[in-house]
Scaffold this active site. Sequence first.
Site, PDB file in Angstrom:
ATOM      1  CB  SER A  23       1.510  -4.334   1.786  1.00 35.50           C
ATOM      2  OG  SER A  23       0.675  -3.320   1.262  1.00 35.50           O
ATOM      3  CE1 TYR A  42       4.919   0.109  -4.822  1.00 38.76           C
ATOM      4  CE2 TYR A  42       4.238   1.701  -3.158  1.00 38.76           C
ATOM      5  CZ  TYR A  42       5.015   0.617  -3.546  1.00 38.76           C
ATOM      6  OH  TYR A  42       5.874   0.036  -2.645  1.00 38.76           O
ATOM      7  CE  LYS A  71       4.062  -2.891  -2.903  1.00 38.65           C
ATOM      8  NZ  LYS A  71       4.799  -4.153  -2.672  1.00 38.65           N
TER       9      LYS A  71
END
Length: 272
Positions: free
Chosen positions: A139, A153, A157
Amino acid sequence: MTHVIITGGSSGIGLAIASIYASRGTRLSLIARSAEILKQAQDELAAKASTVGDIRIETADVAREDEITAAIHRCEAAFGPCDILVTSAGVVEPGRFEELGSTAFQRQMDTNFSGTVHAVRAVYAGMTQRGRGKIMMISSGAGLLGIYGYSAYCASKFAVHGFAQALRSEARGHGVNVSVCFPPDTETPQFQRELAFRPAEATAVMGTVSPWPAEAVAGKIVDGIERGRFEIYFGLTLFLLGRFGPAVRPVLNWWFDRAIARRSGGVSKRGR
């Protein structure tokens, strides 16, 4: 002999992890999109491996389930079942949400989250049938806290973290160990490209902390795999954020808002 499969294994954290395993005499399968960069990685690792034949490379886009599944199955046909899967393939494209096109947003979700799921699915059935196996999902520190200019993003994650949490519970009863790690900014080619597009407000929030060397990040990841740890953090700040995030988030949001306001004020005075 242990068979380690690494997506995104041609550069950055993935290559650094591969380097550790190559020096230990494991069979390595590296998967990435660029055949040229994969070949360079294979040549670099060959000096550390017991034989050149212990390093296999396959080109595939993790965002395309058929491609990554076929690539992983070819690796298993050549080197045997996957013992350790590391999902290191990822992409980051910073940008304010209103300026970030839907294609760039979806590309990050498809690669970082769906790409992780595709790779895991390709090995999971075999691992559960054998009653053993280790899966390490990568992650990010951005998977613990929303960051200005990183909406896509962070979303991708955060999703990886949630997937890992749920799968850990399912996999445990089958003898399969699931882990997830949250690297900080790391010295990789992708990080250098990212900096060119990072909004100034994000820099104000994230500060000027030096990025970690990829080798240091890889060392902690491999150690976490060996110890069977579920969550691997890097440094005290990320550890505290991972353990006590909900409690400290209001304070962090207040601090972030002040830092962004100061930065935005400075920009506006210059006529932006």
